[in-house]
Design an enzyme around this catalytic site. Structure first.
Site, PDB file in Angstrom:
ATOM      1  N   VAL A   8       0.869  -1.170   0.000  1.00 22.33           N
ATOM      2  CA  VAL A   8       0.000   0.000   0.000  1.00 22.33           C
ATOM      3  C   VAL A   8       0.907   1.221   0.000  1.00 22.33           C
ATOM      4  O   VAL A   8       2.081   1.144   0.357  1.00 22.33           O
ATOM      5  CB  VAL A   8      -0.962   0.036   1.215  1.00 22.33           C
ATOM      6  CG1 VAL A   8      -2.025  -1.048   1.097  1.00 22.33           C
ATOM      7  CG2 VAL A   8      -0.214  -0.066   2.527  1.00 22.33           C
ATOM      8  N   SER A   9       0.368   2.357  -0.430  1.00 16.73           N
ATOM      9  CA  SER A   9       1.197   3.548  -0.629  1.00 16.73           C
ATOM     10  C   SER A   9       1.524   4.313   0.641  1.00 16.73           C
ATOM     11  O   SER A   9       2.547   4.972   0.720  1.00 16.73           O
ATOM     12  CB  SER A   9       0.518   4.498  -1.610  1.00 16.73           C
ATOM     13  OG  SER A   9       0.384   3.860  -2.851  1.00 16.73           O
ATOM     14  N   THR A  10       0.655   4.259   1.641  1.00 19.48           N
ATOM     15  CA  THR A  10       0.909   5.042   2.851  1.00 19.48           C
ATOM     16  C   THR A  10       0.714   4.183   4.092  1.00 19.48           C
ATOM     17  O   THR A  10       0.028   3.149   4.064  1.00 19.48           O
ATOM     18  CB  THR A  10      -0.050   6.247   2.952  1.00 19.48           C
ATOM     19  OG1 THR A  10      -1.390   5.759   3.086  1.00 19.48           O
ATOM     20  CG2 THR A  10       0.048   7.139   1.737  1.00 19.48           C
ATOM     21  N   GLN A  13      -2.930   3.321   5.237  1.00 20.57           N
ATOM     22  CA  GLN A  13      -3.704   2.280   4.565  1.00 20.57           C
ATOM     23  C   GLN A  13      -3.359   0.928   5.189  1.00 20.57           C
ATOM     24  O   GLN A  13      -2.323   0.775   5.824  1.00 20.57           O
ATOM     25  CB  GLN A  13      -3.379   2.259   3.073  1.00 20.57           C
ATOM     26  CG  GLN A  13      -3.760   3.541   2.362  1.00 20.57           C
ATOM     27  CD  GLN A  13      -3.268   3.544   0.917  1.00 20.57           C
ATOM     28  OE1 GLN A  13      -2.156   3.130   0.639  1.00 20.57           O
ATOM     29  NE2 GLN A  13      -4.105   4.029   0.016  1.00 20.57           N
ATOM     30  N   ARG A  68       4.852   0.867 -10.638  1.00 17.77           N
ATOM     31  CA  ARG A  68       4.064   2.003 -11.100  1.00 17.77           C
ATOM     32  C   ARG A  68       4.258   2.281 -12.582  1.00 17.77           C
ATOM     33  O   ARG A  68       3.429   2.907 -13.206  1.00 17.77           O
ATOM     34  CB  ARG A  68       4.442   3.266 -10.323  1.00 17.77           C
ATOM     35  CG  ARG A  68       3.836   3.302  -8.965  1.00 17.77           C
ATOM     36  CD  ARG A  68       2.368   3.620  -9.075  1.00 17.77           C
ATOM     37  NE  ARG A  68       1.806   3.792  -7.748  1.00 17.77           N
ATOM     38  CZ  ARG A  68       0.566   3.556  -7.449  1.00 17.77           C
ATOM     39  NH1 ARG A  68      -0.262   3.124  -8.366  1.00 17.77           N
ATOM     40  NH2 ARG A  68       0.126   3.737  -6.238  1.00 17.77           N
TER      41      ARG A  68
END
Length: 188
Positions: A8-10, A13, A68
């Site tokens: 997850v990006s952060t 999350q 990405r």
């Protein structure tokens, strides 16, 4: 062995949904990360790529969890393939090197990735040529103005030393030497 990778990006999350999907898919080991996908230097991804071995299968919930950009995805999947490791995405069933159709589609994907890099190089080169035609200068700005360079050339002709001229203009000796060499080249 089935190996899972979840990201997850952060830190706000959570990985529960991805973890559940990977466990249902039969993953015996799951590497988890809470970092942006734009960063290729992800510790758990690096660790997983070192630990995963021939005849293992890497399973992810979605391609965007692994990389990405198409280039990063291509490099990771090619590295896996070179090491005899299969790859499968749960959300994108076509991204599955355990099947011949999946291998074919990833090969097409690799070709598209190479085409994309080539097109970017071509556009960059064309842009550079167009900019030069418009008079755009590339590289560093000269340390000395053209007037100062003429002054340096005059001082050199008068026999002044390179070091003293460099101190006078508060520049390095190499800068004065470049002016000297360009003067020699233009006088030929």
């Amino acid at each position: 062995m089935l190996i899972g990778y979840a990201r997850v990006s952060t830190t706000g999350q959570n990985l529960d949904s991805q973890r559940d999907q990977l466990e249902k898919a039969g993953c015996e080991k799951i590497f988890e990360e809470k970092l942006t996908g734009g960063d290729c230097k992800r510790p758990q991804l690096t660790r997983m790529l070192k630990e995963i071995s021939e005849d293992d299968t890497l399973i992810i919930t979605s391609l965007d969890r692994l990389a990405r950009s198409t280039r990063d995805l291509f490099e990771i999947t090619m590295s896996l393939e070179e090491n005899g490791i299969e790859f499968r995405s749960l959300r994108e069933p076509w991204a599955d090197t355990t099947s011949s159709m999946g291998k074919f589609l990833l090969t097409v994907f690799a070709g598209l990735s190479e085409l994309e890099r080539s097109l970017i190089r071509d556009r960059t080169a064309e842009g550079r040529i167009a900019a030069k035609k418009r008079g755009v200068k590339f590289g560093r700005k000269p340390k000395l103005t053209s007037h100062q360079q003429e002054e340096v050339a005059r001082m050199l002709k008068e026999g002044m030393g390179i070091r003293s001229i460099a101190r006078h203009f508060n520049v390095g000796v190499a800068t004065i030497d470049r002016v000297k060499n360009s003067e020699i080249a233009t006088s030929r």
